[in-house]
Structures are given as C-alpha cells and as structure tokens.
Write an enzyme that holds these catalytic residues in place. Structure first.
Site, short mmCIF file in Angstrom:
data_model
loop_
_atom_site.label_atom_id
_atom_site.label_comp_id
_atom_site.label_asym_id
_atom_site.label_seq_id
_atom_site.Cartn_x
_atom_site.Cartn_y
_atom_site.Cartn_z
CE LYS A 193 -2.37 1.67 3.74
NZ LYS A 193 -2.22 3.14 3.78
CG ASP A 196 -4.83 4.54 1.67
OD1 ASP A 196 -5.96 4.99 1.49
OD2 ASP A 196 -4.33 4.40 2.81
CE LYS A 204 -7.72 6.76 4.06
NZ LYS A 204 -6.26 6.54 4.01
CG ASP A 210 -11.80 17.80 -5.62
OD1 ASP A 210 -12.67 18.65 -5.94
OD2 ASP A 210 -10.61 18.08 -5.41
O1 C5P Z 1 1.13 0.71 11.10
P1 C5P Z 1 -0.33 0.34 11.00
O2 C5P Z 1 -0.56 -1.15 10.85
O3 C5P Z 1 -1.16 0.94 12.10
O4 C5P Z 1 -0.80 1.01 9.61
C1 C5P Z 1 -2.15 1.04 9.21
C2 C5P Z 1 -2.25 1.68 7.86
O5 C5P Z 1 -3.62 1.72 7.49
C3 C5P Z 1 -1.73 3.11 7.78
O6 C5P Z 1 -1.19 3.30 6.46
C4 C5P Z 1 -2.98 3.96 7.93
O7 C5P Z 1 -2.88 5.19 7.28
C5 C5P Z 1 -4.03 3.08 7.26
N1 C5P Z 1 -5.40 3.30 7.71
C6 C5P Z 1 -5.80 3.16 9.04
N2 C5P Z 1 -7.11 3.39 9.39
C7 C5P Z 1 -8.02 3.74 8.46
C8 C5P Z 1 -7.64 3.85 7.12
C9 C5P Z 1 -6.31 3.63 6.79
O8 C5P Z 1 -4.98 2.81 9.90
N3 C5P Z 1 -9.27 3.92 8.81
#
Ligand code: C5P
Length: 247
Positions: A50, A77, A79, A82
C-alpha cells in the site's frame, strides 16, 4: 460480481484462485529508497503493498510504477474526495499507473462515486475501487461536532451500501465492523481492514485492534498491516509469522 470477473486474479486448471495474498503491507515510509528497500525483502507472492499520501507525495508515480513493474499488486491509498469531474480524472490517472486497488471517500457522495467508477474503466486492467466510509480515527463526538447526528455505525452502513450501489467493489473498514458489513453489503464485497495487530505486536496509535486470524474470521477480505512488519527488526520474518498464523 462473479469471481471470474475479478481483475488480476489468476486461476489454476481447477478454476481455483491462485496467488491471492491476504496481507497488504502499508509502506508508510518517507521516501523512495526506503520503500524500494522494503520491497526487496519480500515478494508479490507473499504480500501486496500500500502506497499512501506521505509516500506518494514524496516519491510520486515513479515509485508506484517501479513497484508495479516489480510484480507487486499496489493499493494506491489516496482517498480521493472532490467534485465528480476532478475525481473521475484523478482516478483515471491513478488507474493508468497499473495499480491493483484505489480508493475514494464515500462522503464525496453518489455522483462522485459514480464518476470514480467510470474513471477506473479507462484503464487497460480495471483496478478494484473501494470507499472509505467513516475514518476509524473519528469518534461519534467528532461527527456531532460537524453537525452529523446519525449514529456512527448506522452512517458506516449507509455509506457502504451507497458505495456498492454505485458499483464500487467494497470498503475500507475496521475488522470489528466487518461482520455487520458483510451481512449488509454481501459476500462478494471487499472488506479491507487496517488496525490489525498480531498478539506479539504493539498497538501503537491504533485504538480498535484485531488479530489477523480474528479479522479473517470476522469476514475481512484483506488485512492492511504496517508497523508490525515495517518497524520489526526482521520485516521478512514478521511477515512470515503473520502469514503462517493465517494459513
Ligand atoms: O502501522 P499500522 O498497521 O497501524 O498502519 C495502518 C495503515 O492503514 C496506515 O497506512 C494507515 O494510514 C491506514 N489506515 C488506518 N485506518 C483507516 C484507514 C487507513 O490505519 N481507517
């Protein structure tokens, strides 16, 4: 959607899906070099990757193309949120990079999601398009402060249904919300779940964590995992341990 219509999945002679790794590693690095270094420690058979806003802003489309050219399925990712015309064009540009999955905010509304769905059609191989419902960092109080009085779970469900009605392939959600969403938007919808922590990993700033095994039994399609792998002293070993735990 019938399985045979899903993009970029291989099928063996018996018609079974081949090579569908469930783990999407969040490459939350600040530059191109670190991301490429990590990608060399793993393989497309073991995980997907990702690329989020930080890395894309610093390393740009060239990094995405490099990862795609190395054979990885890339979830871009960004998101998007707009006006419909802008999102249509942004999604089309992202899809042309050859990514496997990309996303928009469901809060952008029905015309925006429909425009995004049309945008992905312009790629040679259509990526999966999913929607963020309500960010997991937002509490019911945060919503009320914005004048949104619908209960959070109801809002998540409503936005997820709209996303599917607009032809999107699924949603990003917490694995804690997965059983309810699976029941509400069906078996074929993709549920992509961050906030995943094996028992041996620190929670960091995630509040609503779920183990990899529990997330899959809750109906998650793919697990987004960052720091437990990328910050581990031996990232390849961490990925192997998690893969084993869900095999
Ligand atoms: O390091 P970690 O496992 O917490 O990373 C989670 C990833 O998922 C990060 O890239 C974060 O931006 C993304 N994310 C999240 N919660 C969301 C959407 C995306 O943690 N609701």
């Amino acid at each position: 959607m019938a399985l045979s219509q899903l993009p970029q999945l291989g099928f063996d002679e018996a018609g079974k899906i081949m090579n569908d790794p469930k783990i999407i590693v969040a490459l939350d690095f600040s530059d191109h070099r670190q991301a490429i270094e990590f990608s060399r420690k793993t393989t497309p058979e073991l995980c997907r990757l990702k690329v989020g806003k930080e890395l894309f802003t610093s390393a740009g489309p060239a990094l995405v193309e490099a990862l795609v050219n190395s054979g990885f399925d890339v979830f871009l990712d960004l998101k998007f949120h707009d006006i419909p015309n802008t999102v249509n064009k942004a999604v089309a540009a992202a899809a042309k990079l050859g990514v496997w999955m990309l996303n928009v905010h469901a809060m952008g509304g029905v015309p925006m999601m429909r425009a995004a769905r049309e945008g992905v059609e312009l790629a040679d191989q259509r990526p999966f398009l999913i929607a963020v419902t309500v960010l997991t960092s937002m509490s019911p109080a945060d919503l009320r402060a914005l004048g949104i009085n619908t209960p959070l779970t109801q809002l998540v469900d409503q936005l997820a249904r709209k996303a599917i009605e607009c032809g999107l392939d699924g949603v990003v959600c917490s694995a804690q919300e997965s059983p309810g969403l699976r029941a509400s938007i069906g078996e074929s919808a993709l549920l992509v779940t961050p906030g995943i922590r094996p028992e041996w990993a620190a929670a960091n700033d995630q509040q609503r964590i779920v183990t990899p095994q529990q997330a899959l039994s809750n109906g998650a399609s793919y697990l987004v995992i960052g720091r437990p792998i990328t910050q581990h002293p031996e990232p390849a070993e961490a990925l192997r341990l998690i893969t084993e735990s869900i095999s």
